[in-house]
Design a protein around this motif. Structure first.
Motif, PDB file in Angstrom:
ATOM      1  N   GLN A   1      13.840  81.852  42.736  1.00 40.89           N
ATOM      2  CA  GLN A   1      14.200  82.403  44.044  1.00 40.89           C
ATOM      3  C   GLN A   1      15.553  83.100  44.000  1.00 40.89           C
ATOM      4  OE1 GLN A   1      13.638  78.783  46.270  1.00 40.89           O
ATOM      5  NE2 GLN A   1      11.675  79.445  47.119  1.00 40.89           N
ATOM      6  N   LYS A   2      16.513  82.514  43.277  1.00 41.11           N
ATOM      7  CA  LYS A   2      17.827  83.133  43.131  1.00 41.11           C
ATOM      8  C   LYS A   2      17.722  84.463  42.386  1.00 41.11           C
ATOM      9  CE  LYS A   2      21.588  81.799  43.643  1.00 41.11           C
ATOM     10  NZ  LYS A   2      22.573  82.214  44.674  1.00 41.11           N
ATOM     11  N   VAL A   3      16.937  84.490  41.323  1.00 35.37           N
ATOM     12  CA  VAL A   3      16.778  85.722  40.537  1.00 35.37           C
ATOM     13  C   VAL A   3      16.175  86.836  41.378  1.00 35.37           C
ATOM     14  CG1 VAL A   3      15.474  86.782  38.645  1.00 35.37           C
ATOM     15  CG2 VAL A   3      16.662  84.614  38.269  1.00 35.37           C
ATOM     16  N   PHE A   4      15.071  86.545  42.059  1.00 36.01           N
ATOM     17  CA  PHE A   4      14.378  87.607  42.799  1.00 36.01           C
ATOM     18  C   PHE A   4      15.154  88.018  44.049  1.00 36.01           C
ATOM     19  CE2 PHE A   4      10.991  86.303  40.001  1.00 36.01           C
ATOM     20  CZ  PHE A   4      10.374  87.503  39.699  1.00 36.01           C
ATOM     21  N   LYS A   5      15.910  87.100  44.623  1.00 38.95           N
ATOM     22  CA  LYS A   5      16.745  87.452  45.771  1.00 38.95           C
ATOM     23  C   LYS A   5      17.927  88.316  45.338  1.00 38.95           C
ATOM     24  CE  LYS A   5      18.392  87.403  49.967  1.00 38.95           C
ATOM     25  NZ  LYS A   5      17.755  88.218  51.021  1.00 38.95           N
ATOM     26  N   ASP A   6      18.604  87.903  44.284  1.00 42.23           N
ATOM     27  CA  ASP A   6      19.831  88.582  43.890  1.00 42.23           C
ATOM     28  C   ASP A   6      19.588  89.871  43.113  1.00 42.23           C
ATOM     29  OD1 ASP A   6      21.030  86.478  45.125  1.00 42.23           O
ATOM     30  OD2 ASP A   6      21.867  85.567  43.324  1.00 42.23           O
ATOM     31  N   TYR A   7      18.425  89.999  42.472  1.00 42.16           N
ATOM     32  CA  TYR A   7      18.153  91.210  41.686  1.00 42.16           C
ATOM     33  C   TYR A   7      17.183  92.170  42.373  1.00 42.16           C
ATOM     34  CZ  TYR A   7      20.812  89.646  37.658  1.00 42.16           C
ATOM     35  OH  TYR A   7      21.836  89.276  36.824  1.00 42.16           O
ATOM     36  N   ASP A   8      16.232  91.646  43.151  1.00 36.15           N
ATOM     37  CA  ASP A   8      15.256  92.506  43.838  1.00 36.15           C
ATOM     38  C   ASP A   8      15.372  92.450  45.356  1.00 36.15           C
ATOM     39  OD1 ASP A   8      14.152  93.507  41.544  1.00 36.15           O
ATOM     40  OD2 ASP A   8      12.257  92.390  41.673  1.00 36.15           O
ATOM     41  N   ASN A   9      16.264  91.593  45.854  1.00 37.28           N
ATOM     42  CA  ASN A   9      16.407  91.368  47.301  1.00 37.28           C
ATOM     43  C   ASN A   9      15.090  90.938  47.930  1.00 37.28           C
ATOM     44  OD1 ASN A   9      17.998  91.181  49.619  1.00 37.28           O
ATOM     45  ND2 ASN A   9      17.438  93.235  50.307  1.00 37.28           N
ATOM     46  N   LYS A  10      14.384  90.061  47.226  1.00 39.11           N
ATOM     47  CA  LYS A  10      13.114  89.529  47.718  1.00 39.11           C
ATOM     48  C   LYS A  10      13.255  88.035  47.976  1.00 39.11           C
ATOM     49  CE  LYS A  10       9.807  92.634  45.418  1.00 39.11           C
ATOM     50  NZ  LYS A  10       8.735  92.679  44.363  1.00 39.11           N
ATOM     51  N   ASP A  11      12.761  87.598  49.125  1.00 40.28           N
ATOM     52  CA  ASP A  11      12.721  86.168  49.433  1.00 40.28           C
ATOM     53  C   ASP A  11      11.322  85.649  49.116  1.00 40.28           C
ATOM     54  OD1 ASP A  11      15.393  85.726  50.556  1.00 40.28           O
ATOM     55  OD2 ASP A  11      14.731  87.075  52.158  1.00 40.28           O
ATOM     56  N   LEU A  12      11.179  84.944  48.009  1.00 42.85           N
ATOM     57  CA  LEU A  12       9.877  84.448  47.583  1.00 42.85           C
ATOM     58  C   LEU A  12       9.713  82.978  47.937  1.00 42.85           C
ATOM     59  CD1 LEU A  12       9.450  86.040  44.025  1.00 42.85           C
ATOM     60  CD2 LEU A  12       8.681  86.921  46.237  1.00 42.85           C
ATOM     61  N   THR A  13       8.516  82.628  48.373  1.00 45.78           N
ATOM     62  CA  THR A  13       8.207  81.219  48.640  1.00 45.78           C
ATOM     63  C   THR A  13       7.852  80.521  47.331  1.00 45.78           C
ATOM     64  OG1 THR A  13       5.854  81.604  48.938  1.00 45.78           O
ATOM     65  CG2 THR A  13       7.261  81.876  50.888  1.00 45.78           C
ATOM     66  N   ALA A  14       7.831  79.195  47.371  1.00 42.79           N
ATOM     67  CA  ALA A  14       7.428  78.428  46.193  1.00 42.79           C
ATOM     68  C   ALA A  14       6.004  78.796  45.777  1.00 42.79           C
ATOM     69  CB  ALA A  14       7.525  76.936  46.479  1.00 42.79           C
TER      70      ALA A  14
END
Length: 214
Positions: free
Chosen positions: A24-37
């Motif tokens: 979640q940290k990777v996709f938020k900080d690099y793609d600005n995506k909030d992914l669910t589990a």
């Protein structure tokens, strides 16, 4: 039965929360995506490096991989507790001269972090990670490789996992396959591919060994 091979995340350790957090940290900080589990779980199969390389839009994939491992290592102790019951199970199997191994989709780097943090280093007779196979689960390549290194036949082994991919790999390798739901976090509520048996607790598993069911 001469050998038991285990999946790792959700089977031997309650590591799914740290996996989800780091992704979640990777996709938020690099793609600005909030992914669910659940969205992250859908990506499972390849190792962490494969997941990031296959799914991250940001071109800085290698940097993102390093970021993943930094997050994974930094918060491992706060998000993943040592499970004495699992640790005792593994040592009791070794004392009974049953070979034990791991076949996981995790990369070796993150598995090594977890094994050290959970005091599981040196326990296993063989370890096959996502780095060691060309075809990830549900392909049985890694399990077949583990059995070969353990020098046991498929009818002499058991494979234990918490996901449909684990069960498919086990059945395709013609190994007695157990679906477990004995940790707080596991991947599959209901198995689409039916394992040979489903076990809900470590105590139940130990009892099945004592009475000769396995």
């Amino acid at each position: 039965m001469k050998a038991i091979v285990f999946d790792f995340d959700g089977t031997l350790a309650n590591t799914l929360p740290i996996c989800y957090y780091a992704f979640q940290k990777v996709f938020k900080d690099y793609d600005n995506k909030d992914l669910t589990a659940n969205e992250i779980k859908e990506m499972f199969g390849p190792s962490e490096t494969g997941i990031i390389r296959n799914n991250l839009s940001n071109p800085n994939k290698e940097e993102a991989i390093e970021y993943y491992y930094a997050q994974y290592a930094e918060l491992h102790k706060s998000l993943v507790e040592v499970n004495p019951e699992i640790r005792e199970l593994l040592t009791s199997l070794k004392e009974a001269n049953i070979k034990i191994g791991i076949f996981t989709g995790k990369a070796k780097r993150s598995l090594d972090i977890s094994l050290k943090a959970l005091d599981m280093e040196g326990l296993f007779d063989v370890i096959i990670t996502g780095d060691d196979v060309l075809k990830p689960k549900p392909n049985p390549e890694g399990l077949v490789k583990a059995l070969s290194l353990l020098e046991v036949e498929n009818f002499e082994a058991v494979y234990i996992g918490d996901s449909d991919a684990d069960i498919i790999a086990g059945l395709q390798a013609n190994v007695y396959t157990i679906g477990v739901q004995w940790l707080p976090e596991y991947q599959t509520e209901e198995f689409n591919e039916q394992p040979n048996s489903i076990i809900k607790s470590v105590t139940e598993f130990k009892q099945s060994l004592k009475v000769g069911i396995l």
